[in-house]
Motif scaffolding. Structure first.
Motif, short mmCIF file in Angstrom:
data_model
loop_
_atom_site.label_atom_id
_atom_site.label_comp_id
_atom_site.label_asym_id
_atom_site.label_seq_id
_atom_site.Cartn_x
_atom_site.Cartn_y
_atom_site.Cartn_z
N LEU A 78 -49.48 2.84 21.52
CA LEU A 78 -48.54 2.81 22.44
C LEU A 78 -47.47 1.61 22.44
N ASN A 95 -44.89 7.55 31.64
CA ASN A 95 -46.02 6.73 31.62
C ASN A 95 -47.25 7.23 32.16
N LEU A 98 -48.59 10.32 29.82
CA LEU A 98 -49.04 9.47 28.82
C LEU A 98 -50.61 8.90 29.16
#
Length: 132
Positions: A78, A95, A98
């Motif tokens: 990332l 986010n 993720l």
């Protein structure tokens, strides 16, 4: 294919528990526990069983250090994507998704590690002896 199924189940487990949309167990339970306590408890227990299965298998397979290493590799990935401008950190929902994706990958790898290790190295884990 077996890894994909294990990973997908981990993803569904994590996303069903919590995600940035209103469609998740924690938000539903917070709004319905007073009116539908039995169903809320049942749903929570089903999720807990899923977590116990995945976490126990992952801890037995790669251990806490292995989990930390896999998470660190994904964290570094990332970091590289953000550093190269391929991923923007300003999108909170992205986010959060993720985080769910990477957490599910850690669990999926942990659940599949013994199988992958056996295929790569030919070594059998003690728990796998009964399978042959």
């Amino acid at each position: 294919m077996a890894f994909l199924i294990r990973w997908l189940i981990a993803f569904v487990l994590l996303a069903a528990t919590w995600n940035p949309t209103p469609l998740n167990y924690l938000r539903w339970a917070a709004g319905h526990w007073e009116t539908d306590l039995p169903l809320t408890v049942l749903g929570g227990l089903i999720l807990v069983v899923g977590y116990v299965i995945y976490l126990r298998a992952t801890l037995r397979s790669i251990g806490p250090i292995g989990m930390a290493l896999v998470a660190a590799v994904f964290g570094a990935l990332l970091w590289v994507l953000v550093d190269r401008g391929l991923l923007q950190i300003g999108n909170s929902a992205l986010n959060q998704w993720l985080g769910i994706l990477l957490s599910s990958l850690v669990l999926g790898i942990g659940l599949s590690w013994s199988i992958l290790r056996r295929r790569i190295s030919g070594q059998v884990d003690i728990d796998d002896v009964d399978e042959e």
